[in-house]
Motif scaffolding. Sequence first.
Motif, PDB file in Angstrom:
ATOM      1  N   GLY A  27       0.762  -1.509  -0.096  1.00 33.48           N
ATOM      2  CA  GLY A  27      -0.010   0.041   0.083  1.00 33.48           C
ATOM      3  C   GLY A  27       0.615   0.758   0.131  1.00 33.48           C
ATOM      4  O   GLY A  27       0.340   2.623   0.245  1.00 33.48           O
ATOM      5  N   THR A  28       2.246   1.496  -0.352  1.00 35.69           N
ATOM      6  CA  THR A  28       2.853   2.069  -0.042  1.00 35.69           C
ATOM      7  C   THR A  28       2.437   3.687  -1.097  1.00 35.69           C
ATOM      8  O   THR A  28       2.386   3.024  -2.350  1.00 35.69           O
ATOM      9  CB  THR A  28       4.992   1.621  -0.904  1.00 35.69           C
ATOM     10  N   GLY A  29       2.320   4.264  -0.244  1.00 40.79           N
ATOM     11  CA  GLY A  29       1.802   5.676  -1.447  1.00 40.79           C
ATOM     12  C   GLY A  29       0.416   5.580  -1.459  1.00 40.79           C
ATOM     13  O   GLY A  29       0.126   6.678  -1.942  1.00 40.79           O
ATOM     14  N   LYS A  30       0.028   4.751  -1.169  1.00 41.99           N
ATOM     15  CA  LYS A  30      -1.779   4.477  -1.708  1.00 41.99           C
ATOM     16  C   LYS A  30      -2.483   4.611  -0.545  1.00 41.99           C
ATOM     17  O   LYS A  30      -2.165   4.843   1.081  1.00 41.99           O
ATOM     18  CB  LYS A  30      -1.959   3.190  -2.417  1.00 41.99           C
ATOM     19  N   TYR A  31      -3.657   4.966  -0.800  1.00 41.58           N
ATOM     20  CA  TYR A  31      -5.101   5.578  -0.161  1.00 41.58           C
ATOM     21  C   TYR A  31      -6.474   4.093  -0.042  1.00 41.58           C
ATOM     22  O   TYR A  31      -6.222   3.536  -0.978  1.00 41.58           O
ATOM     23  CB  TYR A  31      -5.354   6.188  -0.594  1.00 41.58           C
ATOM     24  N   LEU A  32      -6.404   3.480   1.467  1.00 37.81           N
ATOM     25  CA  LEU A  32      -7.291   2.971   1.281  1.00 37.81           C
ATOM     26  C   LEU A  32      -8.364   3.345   2.099  1.00 37.81           C
ATOM     27  O   LEU A  32      -9.108   3.721   3.169  1.00 37.81           O
ATOM     28  CB  LEU A  32      -7.220   1.709   2.577  1.00 37.81           C
ATOM     29  N   MET A  33      -9.853   3.578   1.215  1.00 38.62           N
ATOM     30  CA  MET A  33     -11.128   3.567   1.856  1.00 38.62           C
ATOM     31  C   MET A  33     -12.188   2.556   1.999  1.00 38.62           C
ATOM     32  O   MET A  33     -12.334   1.589   0.597  1.00 38.62           O
ATOM     33  CB  MET A  33     -11.105   4.859   1.175  1.00 38.62           C
ATOM     34  N   PRO A  34     -13.400   2.744   2.672  1.00 35.97           N
ATOM     35  CA  PRO A  34     -14.106   1.518   1.875  1.00 35.97           C
ATOM     36  C   PRO A  34     -14.234   1.164   0.984  1.00 35.97           C
ATOM     37  O   PRO A  34     -14.852   2.678   0.226  1.00 35.97           O
ATOM     38  CB  PRO A  34     -15.704   2.242   2.733  1.00 35.97           C
ATOM     39  N   GLY A  35     -14.845   1.076   0.115  1.00 34.47           N
ATOM     40  CA  GLY A  35     -15.977   0.743  -1.284  1.00 34.47           C
ATOM     41  C   GLY A  35     -17.057   1.511  -1.216  1.00 34.47           C
ATOM     42  O   GLY A  35     -17.451   2.006  -0.448  1.00 34.47           O
ATOM     43  N   LEU A  36     -17.184   1.357  -1.953  1.00 36.75           N
ATOM     44  CA  LEU A  36     -18.720   2.867  -2.409  1.00 36.75           C
ATOM     45  C   LEU A  36     -20.162   2.178  -2.788  1.00 36.75           C
ATOM     46  O   LEU A  36     -19.916   1.098  -2.973  1.00 36.75           O
ATOM     47  CB  LEU A  36     -18.975   4.057  -4.355  1.00 36.75           C
ATOM     48  N   ALA A  37     -20.795   2.605  -2.696  1.00 31.15           N
ATOM     49  CA  ALA A  37     -22.404   2.161  -2.197  1.00 31.15           C
ATOM     50  C   ALA A  37     -23.291   3.164  -3.255  1.00 31.15           C
ATOM     51  O   ALA A  37     -23.518   4.498  -3.335  1.00 31.15           O
ATOM     52  CB  ALA A  37     -22.930   1.637  -1.197  1.00 31.15           C
ATOM     53  N   ASP A  38     -23.995   2.703  -4.733  1.00 27.57           N
ATOM     54  CA  ASP A  38     -24.371   3.328  -5.164  1.00 27.57           C
ATOM     55  C   ASP A  38     -25.761   2.801  -4.576  1.00 27.57           C
ATOM     56  O   ASP A  38     -26.807   1.374  -4.945  1.00 27.57           O
ATOM     57  CB  ASP A  38     -24.222   2.937  -6.654  1.00 27.57           C
ATOM     58  N   MET A  39     -26.470   3.874  -4.526  1.00 24.68           N
ATOM     59  CA  MET A  39     -27.910   3.825  -3.720  1.00 24.68           C
ATOM     60  C   MET A  39     -29.213   3.926  -4.632  1.00 24.68           C
ATOM     61  O   MET A  39     -30.253   4.047  -3.619  1.00 24.68           O
ATOM     62  CB  MET A  39     -27.953   4.840  -2.737  1.00 24.68           C
ATOM     63  N   HIS A  40     -28.742   4.087  -5.863  1.00 25.81           N
ATOM     64  CA  HIS A  40     -29.948   4.062  -6.643  1.00 25.81           C
ATOM     65  C   HIS A  40     -30.198   2.982  -7.712  1.00 25.81           C
ATOM     66  O   HIS A  40     -30.280   4.044  -8.874  1.00 25.81           O
ATOM     67  CB  HIS A  40     -30.895   5.096  -7.307  1.00 25.81           C
ATOM     68  N   VAL A  41     -29.871   2.109  -8.390  1.00 31.93           N
ATOM     69  CA  VAL A  41     -29.472   1.127  -9.634  1.00 31.93           C
ATOM     70  C   VAL A  41     -31.159   0.365  -9.963  1.00 31.93           C
ATOM     71  O   VAL A  41     -31.682   0.579  -9.220  1.00 31.93           O
ATOM     72  CB  VAL A  41     -28.787   0.341  -9.056  1.00 31.93           C
TER      73      VAL A  41
END
Length: 425
Positions: free
Chosen positions: A71-85
């Motif tokens: 993960g060097t130099g990278k960014y970890l965040m939660p996955g996205l949620a599309d709430m109207h598909v």
Amino acid sequence: MKKVILLVFCLAEMLTKAQNLIITNVNIIPIEGKETIIKNQTVIIKDGKIESISPFKPEHTRDNTKAHLDGTGKYLMPGLADMHVHFPNEKDMSLQQFFKFNLAAGVTTLRSMRGEPRHLTLRDSITKKLILAPDLYISISLPSDSTITDKDLEKFVKQSKKEGWDFIKYISGLSPTLFYTTALISKESGLKLAGHVYNQDLQMAIKADQASVEHYQAILKEYRKDSLHFPDVMNELKRRDIYVCPTLSFYYIWGMQFGADELKARNGMKYISIELQSKWEKDYDDYYSKYNTPTKNEEREKTILRVKQSLYDFGKLLKRMSNNNVKLLLSPDESAFNVPGFAMAEEMKVYQKAGLSNYAILKIATYNAASFFNKENEWGSIGKNKKANLILLDKNPLEDIENIKTINTVILGGKVLKPDELLKN
Ligand SMILES: [Zn+2]
């Protein structure tokens, strides 16, 4: 016999081992509470969940018991949620392709707004990991034929609950009395009622304690009716825990706010087949052919300006709602030129243009979605024991929301996915 048992054991062990993952020296955007970034961490993922987070030490890179992600130099965040598909018309795009697009764009949860009975089985197969797809929440649409009675609706809600639908969607129809009755029965059954605003009258959605209101118009209408009253409206939305999912990209597209070149350049368009691109262009042209006479040109310009003004005015309200902690959701909605998953970045840009901070936008697309389903302790943020639905980005999305497009790796329930491979046909 012993040998067989041993073999089964080894296989089972290999499967669990394959799921264990160590991400080293990564910058974490946890999306919990206030904006923060925790630099140089090691994240261990076991059985699809985050087992531990600790400051990075060089010896972590020598852990041979797990799969590694640097993960060097990278960014970890939660996955996205599309709430109207809405699932695609399978003549245009297979469901498998639709799911892959979403995953490649970092979308690890979908809230489907138009359920069919076969989607119950589909969701169960996804849960059992038999199908590669984002986590799925599904709705069943409320029947609305004119002969329906309150007894029928009660039966429908109870049956839907029993069948395992995640929520009920209101589209249109029913008398106001029947609408309120259904809202009450849903609440008593513990099944959320979400969807369109009855008659575009926001007060009805508020009185019904609707779980979420879809599309932006009813909110703008309420504001234009009495702008001084808007703080009270926001308070009621908060007090009743009503979420707002305005789906603005859809209206930018169909309100003719983009030129042909802009439409073709929308995020992810290069992954759409030539056939589907042509179909989208044709649909768009057909829809607007009604303006293609000299006398209609003026009307067309007026419509463009009217929609532009509405979206501008709503943008101000979006910012006010965000500042006042009204719970917002994020989705571009299904449309031509909205590439599944990839259009999330386009919707984020609209929120950013309205003045929301990058952090507020990321939180809306992750944590708020989880909290809509009362699952904020399980997913939508990064923390110990949370589900490992994560995205690893090459660049920091807090600095520039466009960096949400720099997806290096998607982690779905601990499984490592590479966008390039997902997009390969
Ligand atoms: Zn929709």
